[in-house]
Design an enzyme around this catalytic site. Structure first.
Site, PDB file in Angstrom:
ATOM      1  N   GLY A  13       0.823  -1.208   0.000  1.00 43.89           N
ATOM      2  CA  GLY A  13       0.000   0.000   0.000  1.00 43.89           C
ATOM      3  C   GLY A  13       0.857   1.258   0.000  1.00 43.89           C
ATOM      4  N   TYR A 148     -14.762   1.764   9.623  1.00 42.67           N
ATOM      5  CA  TYR A 148     -13.330   2.094   9.716  1.00 42.67           C
ATOM      6  C   TYR A 148     -13.008   2.652  11.105  1.00 42.67           C
ATOM      7  CZ  TYR A 148      -8.858   4.260   8.339  1.00 42.67           C
ATOM      8  OH  TYR A 148      -7.533   4.625   8.225  1.00 42.67           O
TER       9      TYR A 148
END
Ligand code: UDP
Length: 328
Positions: A13, A148
């Site tokens: 990422g 999240y």
């Protein structure tokens, strides 16, 4: 002295790949792990030829096994943009809950120190400004961002429980908006969204009236802060971010200037629970780590724009999570 070994999850990422680079540079043996849902192997392609880098294609919400000793674990695997966690809410919850449990177990077994990537999202839509670490936040658990925000809050609680109950060495970094090369162009976050729009010749979409604020930190500054925190003896959460706050509308104007696009700003509805303001209070990081950001937004944006410009034309219109853009 034997070489230190570090496991970095989310290695392919944006942040994970920069951390891999930094630890390689510091002389560590780096083990990268990623399930490649939102990560991209291009971000770490240059590391595969190195003797002291290895990569496991694995989902950390399943049992994690790594042979040999481990000195450090950095948990950076997670979708990290509001659009991503709307698309893959269950995976977002799993990586922050089941994933951290597996990694805490691994850290305990290896007597490794574990650092988790937490976030300014634990403060939700904050009623305290700027945000200090002792603010508990204002989060809607059942809103679209809840998957999240609550995963990250659970992750902090779980990490702290292993620290107090098992005496595990743990570190918690609360990351504020960060940008730089290797951000995914079409993940919906504001900076790649604006630059992508400028490069495709589209208008820039400011949400709401654009008066909401964010404070953007250049990735190299963030990595330095994380590196220092890992090696510090502070188990409590530490904010790392750049306090230089700007409205989204002014930010769009900066991007228009930077890219020289002749497109304009158009306004779209504000997403549910979009925080109105955000700015890190970094007094603690300054005091404990002797850290503060060094790269101005003007410098950082220039480097980031050059990166996005260097990508192939196809990348401008694609996204691994299936967001497609119509070519003009
Ligand atoms: N935003 C925007 N236009 C876009 C994408 C985002 O105005 O095309 C706004 C968004 O509503 C938020 C801010 O930019 O207020 C930052 O959004 P981002 O998704 O980058 O991160 P957040 O800080 O909200 O997690």
């Amino acid at each position: 002295m034997t070489q230190k070994r570090v496991l970095i999850t989310g290695a392919a990422g944006f942040l994970g790949s920069h951390l891999c680079d930094r630890f390689i540079k510091e002389g560590y043996h780096v083990i990268g792990m990623d399930n490649l849902i939102t990560g991209d192997l291009h971000n770490i392609e240059h590391l595969f030829k190195l003797e002291h880098f290895e990569f496991y294609h694995h989902d950390v919400s399943k049992f994690v096994h790594v042979p040999g000793k481990l000195d450090y674990i950095l948990h950076f695997a997670s979708p990290a943009s509001p659009i991503d966690y709307l698309k893959i809410p269950i995976q977002t919850l799993k990586v922050g809950s089941l994933g951290i449990h597996n990694l805490l177990g691994l850290a305990k077994q290896k007597s490794a120190r574990l650092l988790i990537a937490s976030t300014s999202e634990v403060y939700g839509d904050p009623q305290v400004h700027p945000q200090t670490e002792d603010y508990w936040g204002n989060v809607n658990p059942v809103g679209p961002r809840g998957v999240y925000d609550e995963a990250k809050r659970f992750q902090e609680a779980m990490t702290m429980a292993y620290h107090t109950y098992h005496g595990l060495e743990t570190r918690i970094v609360r990351i504020f908006n960060t940008y730089g090369p290797r951000m995914r162009l079409n993940d919906g976050r504001v900076l790649p969204a604006f630059i992508g729009q400028a490069l495709r010749g589209e208008d820039l979409t400011a949400f709401g009236d654009g008066s909401q604020t964010r404070s953007f930190c250049y990735v190299d500054d963030l990595v330095e802060g994380i590196y220092r925190l890992l090696l510090s003896d502070c188990a409590d959460p530490v904010n790392i971010g750049n306090p230089d706050e700007i409205t989204i509308k002014d930010f769009a104007e900066e991007i228009i200037k930077l890219t020289g696009t002749d497109q304009k700003i158009i306004f779209k509805p504000l997403p549910t629970d979009d925080p109105k303001q955000r700015q890190p209070d970094i007094t603690k990081a300054r005091a404990i780590l002797g850290w503060e950001p060094k790269v101005s937004r003007a410098e950082g944006l220039k480097i980031t724009y050059e990166y996005f410009k260097s990508l192939s034309k196809e990348k401008l219109y694609e996204d691994p999570l299936g967001r497609e853009f119509t070519k003009k």
